[in-house]
Write a protein that holds these residues in place. Structure first.
Motif, PDB file in Angstrom:
ATOM      1  N   SER A   1       0.840  -1.201   0.000  1.00  0.00           N
ATOM      2  CA  SER A   1       0.000   0.000   0.000  1.00  0.00           C
ATOM      3  C   SER A   1       0.873   1.248   0.000  1.00  0.00           C
ATOM      4  O   SER A   1       2.088   1.179   0.234  1.00  0.00           O
ATOM      5  N   LYS A   2       0.253   2.396  -0.232  1.00  0.00           N
ATOM      6  CA  LYS A   2       1.034   3.644  -0.239  1.00  0.00           C
ATOM      7  C   LYS A   2       1.620   3.923   1.137  1.00  0.00           C
ATOM      8  O   LYS A   2       2.670   4.572   1.253  1.00  0.00           O
ATOM      9  N   TYR A   3       0.978   3.408   2.188  1.00  0.00           N
ATOM     10  CA  TYR A   3       1.499   3.608   3.542  1.00  0.00           C
ATOM     11  C   TYR A   3       2.715   2.715   3.789  1.00  0.00           C
ATOM     12  O   TYR A   3       3.722   3.161   4.344  1.00  0.00           O
TER      13      TYR A   3
ATOM     14  N   GLU B   1      -5.703   0.484   2.356  1.00  0.00           N
ATOM     15  CA  GLU B   1      -5.584   1.946   2.303  1.00  0.00           C
ATOM     16  C   GLU B   1      -6.867   2.628   2.780  1.00  0.00           C
ATOM     17  O   GLU B   1      -6.804   3.635   3.498  1.00  0.00           O
TER      18      GLU B   1
ATOM     19  N   GLU C   1      -7.080   5.173   5.921  1.00  0.00           N
ATOM     20  CA  GLU C   1      -7.577   6.532   5.663  1.00  0.00           C
ATOM     21  C   GLU C   1      -8.759   6.876   6.570  1.00  0.00           C
ATOM     22  O   GLU C   1      -8.934   8.036   6.959  1.00  0.00           O
TER      23      GLU C   1
END
Length: 463
Positions: free
Chosen positions: A154-156, A450, A454
Motif C-alpha cells: 500500500s502507499k502507507y 488503504e 484513511e
C-alpha cells in the motif's frame, strides 16, 4: 520545499537516529504517526516474520545452459510477469544455494537502487535464486502473508519502506529498516479477506502461466521443428546474392548466423511475412511528455512487463499529451519492445483499458485484423524462443540496439490451420482472464488496506 522543526525526543526514539532532512521530512514519518494512533493493536514487522534477510554478495559465474545453471532473480526481474527468460548462474560454483532459494508465499522487497517494490511469490518463483538486491520476508503464522504483502504494498507501507534509505549514490535499505515497520493488526475477518485475495491472485497467476506454457507447447509441436540454441562461437559462409536480397543489405554476422533465422528457413514454405497477415503495425514516435500527479497512467517500455505496472507509475497530462489515439493501450493490443532489450512481447489485458493507460511511444504496436492470425495466436508465436532469436537478427545500432516497423513486418509467421488458431486463441483468452482477475483481486486487497487506514486519519481530523 518542505520545512519542519524536529524535536530531539523524536530523533532519539526513531527507528534509526537520523538527522538528515530526507529522513525527517519523508512521508514515512507522518505515516508512522498515523499507524501509532490506529484503533487496533500494532506489532513490528520483524515480530511477525520468521526471518528477514538478503543473500549478501557472492561471486557469480553466468552460464547459458539450463542443465548447469539456475535462474537468478534481481530487483528488476522479480517484478516481471514472465520469469522464463532471466539470466542463469552456475549451480556448481554457487555456494549455499538453499539460503538464496525462493519459495512460494514469501514477500520480496527491492532493497538497492529502486527501493520498496514488492512481490508476493508464487510457484513461478520457486526454485529460483534471488540476488543480494532482494530482501526476503518469510511470514510466521501470526498474520497472513497475503495480508502483510497488501499492507507493505500500500502507499502507507511503501512510504515506510522508502523512509530508511541510505547511500550517497545508490540507495539501500537493510533488514533492520524493514523489521521496525509498524504493522496494524486489523480485525480477523478483514485480515482473512485481504489475505485470501492476495493468495487467490497468486494462484491465478500460476494458472495463467500454465495456460501460456500449454499454448506455446501446442504451437511448437504443430510447427514440427525443434529450436536448438547454439552456445559459443559459430562460423558460416554467405553468398553475395543473400546479402543483396537481405533487408538493408546487412553485412554483420548476427543477421545470417542466427539459430532463429536458420530454423525459420527450414519451414519457409509454411510461413508468410507478418505484414501479409492482415495486421496493423504502428510506432507513435517520440514527443514531449508533461508529467502530472493526476493524469493518464503512463507505461514506460519496461513497466508494461511488470506484474503490476500501476504500482508506482508516472502520469501524463490529459490536456497536453498529443496523439492519444496512437498511445492508448487497448485490450488485445500486442506491444513489441524495439529499443535496448529488443523483441520482448506483451499482450495488453483489460486492466490497462480500465485504467485508461497510455504506453511509451518508443514501442511498436501490433493489432490483428484477422480471424486466423488473431492477436492471441500472434502473441503466442512471437513469444516462442525461435521468434525472439529471429528478431535479434533485425537489430541495428552501435550503442543502443533497436529495430523498427520495417524490420518487424518481415518476421516469418507460421500459417496455422483454423483448428490450431482456434485452440491457441481459446487458451490465451483463458490466460488473459486469469491475469485480469489476479490484478483485480490484488488491487482490491491493497485498496481495502488503504481505505481502512484513511478512515482512522479522517476520523481523527473530524474530532
Amino acid at each position: 520545499m518542505k520545512t519542519a522543526v524536529v524535536k530531539r525526543h523524536d530523533i532519539a526514539n526513531a527507528p534509526v537516529m537520523r538527522i538528515d532532512a530526507s529522513f525527517q521530512l519523508s512521508e514515512g514519518v507522518s505515516v508512522r504517526r498515523i499507524i501509532a494512533d490506529c484503533p487496533y493493536p500494532v506489532v513490528k514487522c520483524g515480530d511477525v516474520m520468521e526471518r528477514i534477510w538478503h543473500a549478501g554478495r557472492w561471486k557469480r559465474v553466468y552460464v547459458n545452459n539450463p542443465k548447469t545453471g539456475i535462474p537468478l532473480v534481481g530487483s528488476s526481474a522479480m517484478l516481471k510477469s514472465d520469469l522464463s527468460d532471466i539470466k542463469l548462474i552456475s549451480r556448481k560454483y554457487t555456494e549455499d544455494m538453499a539460503d538464496k532459494m525462493l519459495h512460494p508465499g514469501w514477500i520480496l522487497v527491492s532493497c538497492s537502487g529502486t527501493i520498496g517494490n514488492t512481490v508476493f511469490t508464487n510457484t513461478g518463483h520457486a526454485g529460483k535464486l534471488a540476488s543480494q538486491h532482494v530482501l526476503r520476508l518469510k511470514p510466521k503464522d501470526i498474520l497472513g502473508g497475503g495480508y502483510l504483502y497488501a499492507y507493505l504494498s500500500s502507499k502507507y507501507g511503501y512510504a515506510m519502506l522508502t523512509q530508511g534509505t541510505f547511500g550517497a549514490v545508490i540507495q539501500h535499505i537493510e533488514p533492520a529498516n524493514v523489521s521496525t515497520i509498524p504493522v496494524p493488526v486489523f480485525p480477523e475477518e478483514m485480515q482473512k479477506e485481504i489475505d485470501q485475495l492476495i493468495r487467490d491472485a497468486a494462484s491465478l497467476r500460476d494458472k495463467a502461466a500454465e495456460f501460456f506454457d500449454k499454448a506455446k507447447y501446442i504451437l511448437q509441436e504443430s510447427i514440427g521443428v525443434t529450436f536448438d540454441k547454439t552456445n559459443g562461437y559459430r562460423t558460416a559462409s554467405i553468398s553475395i546474392k543473400d546479402i543483396r536480397s537481405s533487408l538493408k543489405m546487412r553485412l554483420d554476422p548476427p543477421v545470417f548466423v542466427n539459430d532463429g533465422v536458420e530454423m525459420l528457413e527450414r519451414i519457409s514454405d509454411k510461413t508468410q511475412p507478418l505484414k501479409e497477415c492482415n495486421v496493423t503495425l504502428s510506432y507513435p514516435g517520440m514527443f514531449k511528455r508533461s508529467y502530472v500527479r493526476d493524469g493518464y497512467p503512463y507505461m514506460k517500455g519496461s513497466d508494461v512487463f511488470d506484474v503490476n505496472p500501476f504500482a508506482h507509475c508516472e502520469y501524463l497530462s490529459k490536456t497536453r499529451t498529443p496523439n492519444l489515439d496512437q498511445l492508448w493501450l487497448r485490450d488485445g493490443l500486442i506491444l513489441i519492445s524495439c529499443a535496448g532489450a529488443c523483441g520482448l512481447i506483451k499482450l495488453i489485458t483489460k486492466e490497462y483499458e480500465d485504467k485508461q493507460a497510455i504506453g511509451s511511444p518508443d514501442i511498436i504496436r501490433l493489432k490483428s485484423n484477422d480471424a486466423l492470425f488473431t492477436s492471441e495466436y500472434l502473441y503466442t508465436y512471437l513469444s516462442l524462443p525461435s521468434s525472439y532469436d529471429y528478431m535479434q537478427s533485425l537489430k541495428y545500432g552501435a550503442v543502443i540496439e533497436r529495430f523498427d516497423v520495417q524490420n518487424i513486418e518481415t518476421v516469418p509467421i507460421f500459417i496455422p490451420t483454423k483448428e490450431l488458431s482456434a485452440t491457441i486463441t481459446g487458451i490465451i483468452r483463458e490466460y488473459k482472464d486469469c491475469l485480469y482477475r489476479a490484478f483485480c483481486k490484488e488491487e482490491k486487497a491493497i485498496s481495502m488496506v488503504e481505505t481502512e487506514i484513511e478512515s482512522w486519519d479522517k476520523n481523527k481530523h473530524n474530532k
